[in-house]
Design a protein around this motif. Structure first.
Motif, short mmCIF file in Angstrom:
data_model
loop_
_atom_site.label_atom_id
_atom_site.label_comp_id
_atom_site.label_asym_id
_atom_site.label_seq_id
_atom_site.Cartn_x
_atom_site.Cartn_y
_atom_site.Cartn_z
N UNK A 1 0.83 -1.20 0.00
CA UNK A 1 0.00 0.00 0.00
C UNK A 1 0.87 1.26 0.00
N UNK A 2 1.86 1.32 0.86
CA UNK A 2 2.68 2.53 0.95
C UNK A 2 3.44 2.78 -0.35
N UNK A 3 3.95 1.75 -0.97
CA UNK A 3 4.63 1.93 -2.25
C UNK A 3 3.66 2.48 -3.30
N UNK A 4 2.45 1.92 -3.33
CA UNK A 4 1.48 2.35 -4.33
C UNK A 4 0.97 3.76 -4.09
N UNK A 5 0.64 4.09 -2.85
CA UNK A 5 0.07 5.41 -2.55
C UNK A 5 1.12 6.50 -2.77
N UNK A 6 2.39 6.21 -2.45
CA UNK A 6 3.44 7.21 -2.62
C UNK A 6 3.83 7.38 -4.08
N UNK A 7 3.53 6.41 -4.92
CA UNK A 7 3.75 6.58 -6.36
C UNK A 7 2.71 7.51 -6.98
N UNK A 8 1.50 7.52 -6.43
CA UNK A 8 0.40 8.29 -6.99
C UNK A 8 0.23 9.66 -6.34
N UNK A 9 0.56 9.77 -5.05
CA UNK A 9 0.24 10.96 -4.27
C UNK A 9 1.46 11.47 -3.50
N UNK A 10 1.43 12.75 -3.22
CA UNK A 10 2.31 13.29 -2.18
C UNK A 10 1.63 13.01 -0.85
N UNK A 11 2.33 12.37 0.06
CA UNK A 11 1.71 11.81 1.26
C UNK A 11 2.32 12.41 2.52
N UNK A 12 1.47 12.87 3.42
CA UNK A 12 1.89 13.30 4.75
C UNK A 12 1.25 12.37 5.77
N UNK A 13 2.09 11.78 6.63
CA UNK A 13 1.59 10.97 7.75
C UNK A 13 1.31 11.95 8.89
N UNK A 14 0.03 12.24 9.11
CA UNK A 14 -0.37 13.32 10.00
C UNK A 14 -0.04 13.00 11.45
N UNK A 15 0.53 13.98 12.12
CA UNK A 15 0.75 13.90 13.56
C UNK A 15 -0.55 14.34 14.23
N UNK A 16 -1.41 13.39 14.56
CA UNK A 16 -2.74 13.73 15.08
C UNK A 16 -2.68 14.36 16.46
#
Length: 244
Positions: free
Chosen positions: A203-218
């Protein structure tokens, strides 16, 4: 605070959902939410139902995490047109409506839709007249955005996905659906619990290929505590991948 025991990580058990006790408090008779009471009914999980093993009939911690984040940061949905993928019982979509979205379309496989509609009806008084639609969406054959949105809409401002990442076989169709529904201006919020290594890495490989991703500090952004195995991702489509 509730005690928490992390699941055992095993890549050889991808076909089994690794369960734990609830971290986020939930009661099907009602929970306090945004100055009202949110009531979400569940049904017994039936493993033979649906491509996802019938998991759409229960409320999972990833859904509660996203609902509570929306409650504390309502501007991410306020006055926005929203599509939710894998809505299950409907807790996240209903939460978005309560917090002021313009319209929300909750989607899932056909087996989950009756319970989802029931939960919309139960919470009707708290929705303040917001448009809450319930429609089928199979990620292997996703309908066009225009078929999902009402009032002639052809674009969602926000896509929501809560705890839909656990079977490796469903990751590619989920990513393809996100790619189809998002353009460079679409905000995508995804929560999930990290379970098996194979599904997480895929999932992480796929989502980072398609999107700029921020893992939110909730905790920093919303004063919202979560275990480390839970992720809340804020994603924007990479411009080079935007459909013409």
């Amino acid at each position: 605070m509730a005690t928490y025991e992390p699941p055992v990580d095993t890549s050889s058990s991808e076909s089994r959902l690794l369960l734990m006790g609830r971290f986020f408090p939930f009661d099907s008779e009602g929970i306090s939410f945004a100055d009202t009471t949110l009531i979400i009914k569940e049904q017994n999980n039936s493993s033979h139902i649906g491509e996802d093993g019938g998991t759409g009939l229960n409320v999972w911690d990833g859904a509660m995490l996203l609902a509570r984040y929306i409650e504390r940061v309502p501007n991410i949905v306020k006055n926005k047109r929203i599509i939710e993928l894998g809505s299950g019982c409907g807790v996240v979509g209903i939460a978005a409506a309560i917090c002021g979205c313009k319209e929300v379309v909750m989607t899932d496989l056909s087996y989950a839709l009756p319970l989802m509609r029931e939960n919309v009806d139960i919470n009707r008084a708290a929705l303040n007249g917001k448009d809450v639609l319930v429609k089928e969406c199979d990620w292997f054959q996703p309908p066009a955005v225009a078929e999902l949105l009402g009032q002639g809409g052809n674009k969602a401002d926000v896509l929501l996905v809560a705890d839909c990442v656990w079977l490796a076989s469903l990751i590619a169709p989920l990513l393809q659906t996100l790619k189809q529904y998002a353009d460079e201006s679409t905000e995508v919020f995804i929560t999930y619990q990290q379970r098996g290594k194979e599904a997480h890495d895929l999932f992480m490989e796929g989502i980072e290929n398609l999107f700029d991703v921020i893992d939110v500090d909730t905790l920093k952004e919303a004063n919202l505590v979560k275990p480390d195995v839970f992720h809340l991702l804020h994603c924007k489509r990479k411009v080079s991948l935007t459909l013409p």
